[in-house]
Scaffold this motif. Structure first.
Motif, PDB file in Angstrom:
ATOM      1  N   LEU A  13     -59.894 -83.569   8.428  1.00  0.00           N
ATOM      2  CA  LEU A  13     -58.736 -83.862   7.352  1.00  0.00           C
ATOM      3  C   LEU A  13     -57.468 -84.175   7.853  1.00  0.00           C
ATOM      4  O   LEU A  13     -56.585 -85.057   7.439  1.00  0.00           O
ATOM      5  N   LEU A  17     -55.635 -87.747   7.859  1.00  0.00           N
ATOM      6  CA  LEU A  17     -54.214 -87.469   6.917  1.00  0.00           C
ATOM      7  C   LEU A  17     -52.981 -87.427   7.541  1.00  0.00           C
ATOM      8  O   LEU A  17     -51.963 -88.056   6.809  1.00  0.00           O
ATOM      9  N   CYS A  63     -56.534 -78.323   9.502  1.00  0.00           N
ATOM     10  CA  CYS A  63     -55.619 -79.439   9.206  1.00  0.00           C
ATOM     11  C   CYS A  63     -54.462 -79.513  10.263  1.00  0.00           C
ATOM     12  O   CYS A  63     -54.307 -80.705  10.696  1.00  0.00           O
TER      13      CYS A  63
END
Length: 370
Positions: A13, A17, A63
Protein backbone atom coordinates in the motif's frame (compact mmCIF):
# COMPACT_ATOMS: atom_id res chain seq x y z
CA UNK A 1 1.73 -14.39 11.29
CA UNK A 2 -0.77 -11.53 11.26
CA UNK A 3 2.02 -9.03 11.96
CA UNK A 4 4.16 -10.41 9.14
CA UNK A 5 1.25 -10.40 6.70
CA UNK A 6 0.31 -6.90 7.80
CA UNK A 7 3.83 -5.67 7.12
CA UNK A 8 3.77 -7.05 3.58
CA UNK A 9 0.32 -5.59 2.89
CA UNK A 10 1.42 -2.25 4.31
CA UNK A 11 4.52 -2.19 2.14
CA UNK A 12 2.43 -2.77 -0.97
CA UNK A 13 0.00 0.00 0.00
CA UNK A 14 2.79 2.42 0.84
CA UNK A 15 4.57 1.77 -2.43
CA UNK A 16 1.41 2.34 -4.47
CA UNK A 17 -0.25 5.17 -2.52
CA UNK A 18 2.56 7.23 -0.98
CA UNK A 19 5.26 6.91 -3.66
CA UNK A 20 3.28 8.79 -6.36
CA UNK A 21 2.96 11.74 -3.97
CA UNK A 22 6.75 12.15 -4.15
CA UNK A 23 6.42 12.98 -7.85
CA UNK A 24 3.94 15.71 -6.93
CA UNK A 25 5.20 17.22 -3.66
CA UNK A 26 8.90 16.45 -3.98
CA UNK A 27 11.10 13.46 -3.16
CA UNK A 28 12.64 14.77 0.07
CA UNK A 29 9.40 15.82 1.82
CA UNK A 30 7.71 12.50 1.09
CA UNK A 31 10.81 10.53 2.09
CA UNK A 32 10.85 12.33 5.43
CA UNK A 33 7.10 11.78 5.92
CA UNK A 34 7.47 8.06 5.08
CA UNK A 35 10.35 7.67 7.53
CA UNK A 36 8.33 9.39 10.25
CA UNK A 37 5.38 7.06 9.62
CA UNK A 38 7.73 4.07 9.82
CA UNK A 39 9.40 5.29 13.02
CA UNK A 40 6.32 6.45 14.91
CA UNK A 41 4.29 3.32 14.08
CA UNK A 42 7.16 1.05 15.14
CA UNK A 43 7.60 2.94 18.42
CA UNK A 44 3.85 2.77 19.05
CA UNK A 45 4.01 -1.02 18.75
CA UNK A 46 6.09 -1.06 21.96
CA UNK A 47 2.93 -0.14 23.93
CA UNK A 48 0.80 -2.81 22.26
CA UNK A 49 -1.19 -5.07 24.54
CA UNK A 50 -1.95 -7.88 22.11
CA UNK A 51 -1.22 -9.42 18.71
CA UNK A 52 -4.00 -7.44 17.00
CA UNK A 53 -2.49 -4.11 18.01
CA UNK A 54 0.99 -5.20 16.97
CA UNK A 55 -0.36 -6.28 13.57
CA UNK A 56 -2.11 -2.91 13.11
CA UNK A 57 1.01 -0.89 13.95
CA UNK A 58 3.17 -3.17 11.81
CA UNK A 59 0.82 -2.60 8.87
CA UNK A 60 1.15 1.16 9.27
CA UNK A 61 4.92 0.85 9.62
CA UNK A 62 4.95 -1.22 6.44
CA UNK A 63 3.22 1.64 4.61
CA UNK A 64 6.10 3.92 5.53
CA UNK A 65 8.76 1.39 4.59
CA UNK A 66 7.02 0.55 1.33
CA UNK A 67 7.30 4.18 0.25
CA UNK A 68 10.86 4.70 1.51
CA UNK A 69 12.35 2.17 -0.91
CA UNK A 70 11.01 3.52 -4.26
CA UNK A 71 11.42 7.16 -3.22
CA UNK A 72 15.04 6.58 -2.26
CA UNK A 73 15.67 4.79 -5.54
CA UNK A 74 14.10 7.69 -7.44
CA UNK A 75 16.29 10.23 -5.60
CA UNK A 76 19.49 8.38 -6.41
CA UNK A 77 18.38 7.84 -10.03
CA UNK A 78 17.76 11.59 -10.31
CA UNK A 79 21.28 12.53 -9.26
CA UNK A 80 23.29 9.59 -10.65
CA UNK A 81 25.10 10.03 -14.00
CA UNK A 82 23.22 8.28 -16.82
CA UNK A 83 26.22 6.15 -17.84
CA UNK A 84 26.40 4.49 -14.40
CA UNK A 85 22.84 4.98 -13.18
CA UNK A 86 21.79 1.34 -12.83
CA UNK A 87 25.02 0.35 -11.05
CA UNK A 88 24.88 3.25 -8.60
CA UNK A 89 21.19 2.80 -7.81
CA UNK A 90 21.68 -0.97 -7.38
CA UNK A 91 24.57 -0.45 -4.98
CA UNK A 92 22.37 1.84 -2.94
CA UNK A 93 19.43 -0.59 -3.05
CA UNK A 94 21.67 -3.44 -1.89
CA UNK A 95 21.96 -1.56 1.40
CA UNK A 96 18.43 -2.71 2.21
CA UNK A 97 19.56 -6.34 1.92
CA UNK A 98 22.70 -5.71 3.98
CA UNK A 99 20.62 -4.00 6.64
CA UNK A 100 18.13 -6.85 6.76
CA UNK A 101 20.95 -9.37 7.13
CA UNK A 102 22.71 -7.36 9.86
CA UNK A 103 19.50 -7.16 11.87
CA UNK A 104 20.01 -10.82 12.69
CA UNK A 105 23.19 -9.83 14.54
CA UNK A 106 21.66 -6.89 16.42
CA UNK A 107 18.32 -8.46 17.34
CA UNK A 108 19.61 -11.09 19.84
CA UNK A 109 21.64 -8.44 21.69
CA UNK A 110 18.67 -6.07 21.96
CA UNK A 111 16.12 -8.70 22.98
CA UNK A 112 18.48 -10.14 25.60
CA UNK A 113 18.72 -6.75 27.34
CA UNK A 114 15.31 -5.14 26.76
CA UNK A 115 13.10 -7.88 25.36
CA UNK A 116 11.08 -7.52 22.18
CA UNK A 117 10.22 -3.94 23.18
CA UNK A 118 13.89 -2.99 22.84
CA UNK A 119 13.94 -4.34 19.30
CA UNK A 120 10.90 -2.26 18.33
CA UNK A 121 12.28 0.82 20.07
CA UNK A 122 15.52 0.60 18.09
CA UNK A 123 13.60 -0.02 14.87
CA UNK A 124 11.45 3.04 15.55
CA UNK A 125 14.15 5.49 16.63
CA UNK A 126 16.52 4.89 13.71
CA UNK A 127 14.05 5.98 10.97
CA UNK A 128 13.41 9.20 12.92
CA UNK A 129 17.14 9.90 13.13
CA UNK A 130 17.51 9.21 9.41
CA UNK A 131 14.53 11.49 8.67
CA UNK A 132 16.31 14.35 10.47
CA UNK A 133 19.49 13.67 8.51
CA UNK A 134 17.56 13.66 5.23
CA UNK A 135 16.36 17.21 5.87
CA UNK A 136 19.95 18.40 5.68
CA UNK A 137 21.66 15.85 3.45
CA UNK A 138 19.25 15.29 0.52
CA UNK A 139 18.38 17.93 -2.09
CA UNK A 140 14.70 18.72 -2.58
CA UNK A 141 14.10 17.77 -6.22
CA UNK A 142 10.64 19.03 -7.13
CA UNK A 143 9.06 18.68 -10.54
CA UNK A 144 8.30 21.88 -12.45
CA UNK A 145 4.87 23.08 -13.47
CA UNK A 146 5.75 22.15 -17.04
CA UNK A 147 6.44 18.57 -15.97
CA UNK A 148 3.11 18.44 -14.18
CA UNK A 149 1.34 19.56 -17.37
CA UNK A 150 3.18 16.82 -19.28
CA UNK A 151 1.86 14.22 -16.85
CA UNK A 152 -1.68 15.47 -17.29
CA UNK A 153 -1.27 15.36 -21.05
CA UNK A 154 0.22 11.83 -20.97
CA UNK A 155 -2.63 10.59 -18.79
CA UNK A 156 -5.19 12.14 -21.12
CA UNK A 157 -7.20 13.78 -18.33
CA UNK A 158 -7.04 16.78 -16.04
CA UNK A 159 -9.96 15.79 -13.87
CA UNK A 160 -8.20 13.08 -11.88
CA UNK A 161 -6.28 13.77 -8.63
CA UNK A 162 -2.54 14.31 -9.06
CA UNK A 163 -1.48 10.89 -7.78
CA UNK A 164 -4.00 9.07 -9.97
CA UNK A 165 -2.90 11.08 -12.99
CA UNK A 166 0.59 9.75 -12.50
CA UNK A 167 -0.61 6.16 -12.18
CA UNK A 168 -2.68 6.62 -15.34
CA UNK A 169 0.38 8.08 -17.07
CA UNK A 170 2.19 4.76 -16.53
CA UNK A 171 -0.22 3.35 -19.15
CA UNK A 172 0.30 6.08 -21.71
CA UNK A 173 1.29 4.48 -25.06
CA UNK A 174 5.02 5.13 -24.60
CA UNK A 175 5.11 3.50 -21.13
CA UNK A 176 2.30 0.92 -21.17
CA UNK A 177 4.26 -2.21 -22.09
CA UNK A 178 7.31 -1.47 -19.98
CA UNK A 179 4.96 -0.92 -17.01
CA UNK A 180 3.27 -4.29 -17.51
CA UNK A 181 6.66 -5.93 -18.07
CA UNK A 182 8.09 -4.61 -14.80
CA UNK A 183 4.96 -5.56 -12.85
CA UNK A 184 4.90 -9.15 -14.10
CA UNK A 185 8.63 -9.73 -13.80
CA UNK A 186 8.77 -8.30 -10.28
CA UNK A 187 5.82 -10.44 -9.15
CA UNK A 188 7.34 -13.63 -10.57
CA UNK A 189 10.73 -12.86 -9.06
CA UNK A 190 9.32 -12.11 -5.59
CA UNK A 191 7.17 -15.26 -5.80
CA UNK A 192 10.38 -17.32 -5.98
CA UNK A 193 12.37 -15.21 -3.52
CA UNK A 194 9.81 -15.14 -0.72
CA UNK A 195 9.18 -18.83 -1.15
CA UNK A 196 12.89 -19.30 -0.51
CA UNK A 197 13.06 -16.90 2.43
CA UNK A 198 10.04 -18.44 4.10
CA UNK A 199 10.73 -22.15 3.71
CA UNK A 200 14.40 -22.81 2.91
CA UNK A 201 15.53 -23.36 6.54
CA UNK A 202 12.50 -25.56 7.25
CA UNK A 203 13.02 -27.63 4.12
CA UNK A 204 16.70 -28.13 4.93
CA UNK A 205 15.83 -29.25 8.48
CA UNK A 206 13.29 -31.70 7.07
CA UNK A 207 16.04 -32.93 4.77
CA UNK A 208 18.22 -33.87 7.77
CA UNK A 209 20.10 -30.65 8.57
CA UNK A 210 20.42 -29.17 12.04
CA UNK A 211 18.65 -25.83 12.52
CA UNK A 212 21.98 -24.04 13.08
CA UNK A 213 23.48 -25.45 9.87
CA UNK A 214 20.32 -24.63 7.90
CA UNK A 215 20.40 -21.03 9.17
CA UNK A 216 24.05 -20.63 8.21
CA UNK A 217 23.64 -21.94 4.68
CA UNK A 218 20.52 -19.81 4.17
CA UNK A 219 22.67 -16.73 4.76
CA UNK A 220 24.59 -17.69 1.61
CA UNK A 221 21.59 -16.42 -0.38
CA UNK A 222 22.70 -12.88 0.44
CA UNK A 223 26.25 -13.58 -0.74
CA UNK A 224 25.02 -14.79 -4.11
CA UNK A 225 22.45 -12.00 -4.32
CA UNK A 226 24.94 -9.17 -3.81
CA UNK A 227 27.26 -10.72 -6.40
CA UNK A 228 24.43 -11.17 -8.88
CA UNK A 229 23.12 -7.62 -8.54
CA UNK A 230 26.58 -6.21 -9.21
CA UNK A 231 26.95 -8.34 -12.36
CA UNK A 232 23.49 -7.40 -13.68
CA UNK A 233 23.82 -3.68 -12.95
CA UNK A 234 27.28 -3.45 -14.53
CA UNK A 235 26.14 -5.18 -17.72
CA UNK A 236 22.90 -3.17 -17.80
CA UNK A 237 24.86 0.08 -17.81
CA UNK A 238 26.72 -1.29 -20.83
CA UNK A 239 23.47 -1.93 -22.72
CA UNK A 240 23.32 -5.69 -22.06
CA UNK A 241 20.32 -5.83 -19.77
CA UNK A 242 18.56 -8.77 -21.44
CA UNK A 243 21.69 -10.95 -21.52
CA UNK A 244 22.47 -10.13 -17.90
CA UNK A 245 19.00 -10.80 -16.51
CA UNK A 246 18.39 -13.90 -18.60
CA UNK A 247 21.79 -15.25 -17.58
CA UNK A 248 21.30 -14.87 -13.83
CA UNK A 249 17.73 -16.19 -13.96
CA UNK A 250 18.87 -19.28 -15.87
CA UNK A 251 21.67 -19.76 -13.34
CA UNK A 252 19.17 -19.64 -10.49
CA UNK A 253 16.73 -21.97 -12.25
CA UNK A 254 19.48 -24.50 -12.99
CA UNK A 255 20.69 -24.40 -9.37
CA UNK A 256 17.15 -25.02 -8.11
CA UNK A 257 16.77 -27.94 -10.52
CA UNK A 258 19.96 -29.43 -9.11
CA UNK A 259 18.64 -28.90 -5.57
CA UNK A 260 15.73 -31.17 -6.53
CA UNK A 261 18.24 -34.00 -7.03
CA UNK A 262 19.09 -33.68 -3.31
CA UNK A 263 22.90 -33.46 -3.49
CA UNK A 264 24.40 -35.21 -0.51
CA UNK A 265 27.35 -33.10 0.57
CA UNK A 266 27.06 -29.86 2.53
CA UNK A 267 29.47 -28.03 0.24
CA UNK A 268 27.37 -28.89 -2.82
CA UNK A 269 24.29 -27.45 -1.11
CA UNK A 270 26.23 -24.32 -0.15
CA UNK A 271 27.35 -23.74 -3.75
CA UNK A 272 23.83 -24.28 -5.07
CA UNK A 273 22.31 -21.89 -2.51
CA UNK A 274 24.83 -19.22 -3.50
CA UNK A 275 23.89 -19.72 -7.16
CA UNK A 276 20.19 -19.55 -6.31
CA UNK A 277 20.80 -16.22 -4.57
CA UNK A 278 22.92 -15.07 -7.51
CA UNK A 279 19.94 -15.62 -9.80
CA UNK A 280 16.79 -14.76 -7.89
CA UNK A 281 17.98 -12.19 -5.36
CA UNK A 282 20.64 -10.70 -7.60
CA UNK A 283 18.06 -10.00 -10.30
CA UNK A 284 15.40 -8.69 -7.92
CA UNK A 285 17.80 -6.14 -6.42
CA UNK A 286 18.28 -4.75 -9.93
CA UNK A 287 14.65 -4.58 -11.07
CA UNK A 288 13.72 -1.40 -9.19
CA UNK A 289 16.87 0.44 -10.35
CA UNK A 290 16.06 -0.65 -13.91
CA UNK A 291 12.48 0.57 -13.54
CA UNK A 292 13.82 3.97 -12.48
CA UNK A 293 15.54 4.30 -15.87
CA UNK A 294 12.42 3.38 -17.86
CA UNK A 295 10.43 6.45 -16.76
CA UNK A 296 11.13 10.19 -16.93
CA UNK A 297 11.88 11.98 -13.63
CA UNK A 298 8.30 13.22 -13.27
CA UNK A 299 7.03 9.59 -13.10
CA UNK A 300 10.02 7.90 -11.50
CA UNK A 301 8.72 7.44 -7.93
CA UNK A 302 5.31 6.37 -9.24
CA UNK A 303 6.74 3.84 -11.69
CA UNK A 304 9.13 2.27 -9.18
CA UNK A 305 6.55 2.34 -6.38
CA UNK A 306 3.79 0.64 -8.34
CA UNK A 307 6.15 -2.03 -9.72
CA UNK A 308 7.24 -2.70 -6.15
CA UNK A 309 3.68 -2.69 -4.81
CA UNK A 310 2.17 -4.94 -7.49
CA UNK A 311 5.15 -7.26 -7.19
CA UNK A 312 4.25 -7.81 -3.54
CA UNK A 313 1.46 -10.09 -4.73
CA UNK A 314 4.19 -12.54 -5.67
CA UNK A 315 5.72 -12.28 -2.19
CA UNK A 316 2.34 -13.28 -0.73
CA UNK A 317 1.60 -16.25 -2.98
CA UNK A 318 5.12 -17.72 -3.11
CA UNK A 319 5.18 -19.02 0.49
CA UNK A 320 1.59 -20.25 0.13
CA UNK A 321 2.48 -22.24 -2.99
CA UNK A 322 5.36 -23.98 -1.23
CA UNK A 323 3.18 -24.71 1.80
CA UNK A 324 0.65 -26.35 -0.55
CA UNK A 325 3.38 -28.51 -2.10
CA UNK A 326 4.61 -29.53 1.35
CA UNK A 327 1.10 -30.70 2.21
CA UNK A 328 1.32 -33.07 -0.78
CA UNK A 329 4.09 -34.92 1.09
CA UNK A 330 6.66 -34.28 -1.62
CA UNK A 331 10.33 -34.71 -0.65
CA UNK A 332 11.76 -31.41 0.71
CA UNK A 333 14.33 -31.22 -2.08
CA UNK A 334 11.58 -31.54 -4.70
CA UNK A 335 9.55 -28.76 -3.05
CA UNK A 336 12.57 -26.48 -3.18
CA UNK A 337 13.32 -27.49 -6.76
CA UNK A 338 9.79 -26.52 -7.81
CA UNK A 339 10.83 -22.88 -7.57
CA UNK A 340 12.85 -23.40 -10.73
CA UNK A 341 9.55 -22.94 -12.62
CA UNK A 342 8.97 -19.23 -11.75
CA UNK A 343 12.70 -18.60 -12.06
CA UNK A 344 12.79 -20.11 -15.55
CA UNK A 345 9.67 -18.12 -16.49
CA UNK A 346 11.52 -14.97 -15.46
CA UNK A 347 14.33 -15.90 -17.85
CA UNK A 348 11.85 -16.40 -20.69
CA UNK A 349 9.83 -13.33 -19.83
CA UNK A 350 12.86 -11.02 -19.77
CA UNK A 351 13.39 -11.63 -23.47
CA UNK A 352 10.29 -9.47 -24.02
CA UNK A 353 12.06 -6.41 -22.61
CA UNK A 354 13.26 -5.07 -26.00
CA UNK A 355 9.69 -5.28 -27.32
CA UNK A 356 8.38 -3.44 -24.25
CA UNK A 357 10.86 -0.61 -24.76
CA UNK A 358 10.34 -0.35 -28.51
CA UNK A 359 6.55 -0.23 -28.08
CA UNK A 360 6.93 3.39 -26.99
CA UNK A 361 8.79 4.32 -30.15
CA UNK A 362 12.29 4.02 -28.65
CA UNK A 363 14.91 1.34 -29.10
CA UNK A 364 16.77 0.08 -26.00
CA UNK A 365 19.85 2.03 -27.08
CA UNK A 366 17.86 5.23 -27.42
CA UNK A 367 16.26 4.59 -24.08
CA UNK A 368 19.70 4.19 -22.48
CA UNK A 369 20.64 7.66 -23.72
CA UNK A 370 17.48 9.27 -22.41
Amino acid sequence: AAAASGSLAGMALGAMLLSPLADRFGRRPMLVVSLIILGVATLAAVRSTGPAQIAAWRTLAGCGLGAVVPITIAIVADIAPAARRVTIVTLMASGFTIGAASSGLIAPWLTQRWGWQGLFAYGGLMPLVIAALCLRGIPDLRESAASARQVRSAAGSTAQPGAMRRVAALFAPQYRWRTLFMWMLTALNLFANYGLFSWLPTLLVQNGWTLAAASRVTSFLAIGGLTGCYVVSTLADRGRTVIALAGVYLTGATALALCATNPGSAWAWAVLIILVGFGGIGASLTLAPLASTYYPPRLRSTGVGWANGIGRAGSFFGPLALAWLMQKNLPPAMVLGALMVPMALCAVFVTLLPLALRAGGMSPDQEKKR
